[in-house]
Design an enzyme around this catalytic site. Sequence first.
Site, PDB file in Angstrom:
ATOM      1  N   CYS A  84      13.592  10.943   7.606  1.00 47.39           N
ATOM      2  CA  CYS A  84      13.227  10.582   8.999  1.00 47.39           C
ATOM      3  C   CYS A  84      14.704  10.586   9.690  1.00 47.39           C
ATOM      4  CB  CYS A  84      12.595   9.358   9.281  1.00 47.39           C
ATOM      5  SG  CYS A  84      13.438   8.009   8.339  1.00 47.39           S
ATOM      6  N   GLU A  88       9.247   1.445  11.252  1.00 47.36           N
ATOM      7  CA  GLU A  88      10.349   2.568  11.139  1.00 47.36           C
ATOM      8  C   GLU A  88       9.721   3.909  11.064  1.00 47.36           C
ATOM      9  OE1 GLU A  88      11.956   5.530   9.868  1.00 47.36           O
ATOM     10  OE2 GLU A  88      12.174   4.465   8.072  1.00 47.36           O
ATOM     11  N   LYS A 138       1.005  -1.301   0.061  1.00 45.02           N
ATOM     12  CA  LYS A 138       0.095   0.110  -0.138  1.00 45.02           C
ATOM     13  C   LYS A 138       0.807   1.248  -0.079  1.00 45.02           C
ATOM     14  CE  LYS A 138      -1.621   2.964   2.217  1.00 45.02           C
ATOM     15  NZ  LYS A 138      -1.543   4.558   2.099  1.00 45.02           N
ATOM     16  N   GLU A 150       9.532  16.983  15.225  1.00 47.49           N
ATOM     17  CA  GLU A 150      10.245  16.706  13.746  1.00 47.49           C
ATOM     18  C   GLU A 150       9.952  17.883  12.631  1.00 47.49           C
ATOM     19  OE1 GLU A 150      11.196  12.531  11.398  1.00 47.49           O
ATOM     20  OE2 GLU A 150       9.270  12.654  12.517  1.00 47.49           O
TER      21      GLU A 150
END
Length: 479
Positions: free
Chosen positions: A287, A253, A175, A383
């Site tokens: 990330c 992750e 997906k 973040e």
Amino acid sequence: MAGELLTKAYVGGRWVAGRGGTFPVYDPATGEEIAKVADCTVDDVKEAIESASGAFEVWRKTTAKERAAVLTRVRDQLIKEKDNMATILTRENGKPLTEAKGEVGFAASFFEWFGEEARRQYGEAIPSSVPSKRMITIRQPVGVAALITPWNFPIGMVGRKVAAALAAGCTCVLKPAEDTPLTALAFAKVCESAGVPAGVVNVVPCSRARVQEVGAALTESPKIQVLSFTGSTAVGQWLYSRCGQTLKKLSLELGGDAPFIVFPSANMDKAVGGAMASKFRNTGQTCVTANRIFVHESIHDEFVKRFSEAMSKELRIGQGLEAGVNQGPLINKRQYDRLVKMVDESVAAGAKVVRGGKSPGGLYYAPTLLIDVTPSMPIARQEIFGPVAAILKFKTEEEVIRMANATDMGLAGYFYSNDLSQIWRVTEALQVGMVGVNEPMVSTCEAPFGGVKRSGLGKEGSKYGLDEYTDLKYICFGI
């Protein structure tokens, strides 16, 4: 395949329309619609799971050598289609074409690596404590894998997950992110051209409106035995809670909040170059990017001066297909608005803008350098996921370790030092899954990728990447 945009789902070796109609995919650089893509429903996902489940009964029985041959053909096809795939990737993601080509090569490297590593997934002979027994272990494929990939590396993360799953003997239902499904569908065509058997790889895109129901279908199905997800911590937590119902294996992750530390003994040229490479790759939308840059007070002003000069000299904003561009747009309006709010609130709290801090228009945001940042500011607590470098001062090693670890994330961390004793102390003290010592680029197919704390579970890449898709079976013989 050249120039072709594939928009249908790929299920059981067939290209099919989504039962939910279509949804638009936009070019973030221009705002223009690129294509309308199949909007898959729960029924489409169930069909894909059935297809993968049926194919697993055959694929699991192939030898590691046979699977390696298939993975090698996928690698070759990816390399053959690199330019076309990179163009599609740049159009729907916005990243510079040079980076997109590198990402296709990165994806190809995992098919080479795991094709070879599958043939070296050895078992063990365990010394028996009694003469009447012999004991061994073997590894076997888990089953059907659900793979959910992010928009920031739309072929890199597909390659890292699919290659490992197929090498282990699993089949998969992929997906892709709703912002970047075209790259995943181009990959499905690569698999088809490379002779991957029907049903082994299935791709089911869906719109943002259907993400939750499609995710729920993947987590609820007892035929899905392992789920691998790369994305936000919030979504990872939701998937984690849902997978508990069927006790699936999980590889997550998730978010990162990477510290980047510059100690007084550091080589300044390398530290500035490393910060540039880590911070501004993919316009800061990674990330493992340097999220909080800690610079010792004794070298702070010099570092800021040279870093600002490097930004001015090296960074060029524009559409990713333009030559020389290395800073593209943010992926969508949600990410853009989030970044603007974060910077504005931090400036209002006392952060100083050295350069940037504004938008030249559209979803572009000027590469920005902030100083006088404190740990309590939004830019240091979230973040960033954008081209904003936040500089924080520190006085002592103990202080910066404390600040670096003051987060619930723990994916990557970086530091620059030429003090050998300090290198060992800091490497062991940082609460992260990966450490770059005088090196900003840590991702490679040969090394384990993954974090600690709320940055996730499990490892991708390396010999350990196969562990996520296999079960260890113990066999005891009586003689």
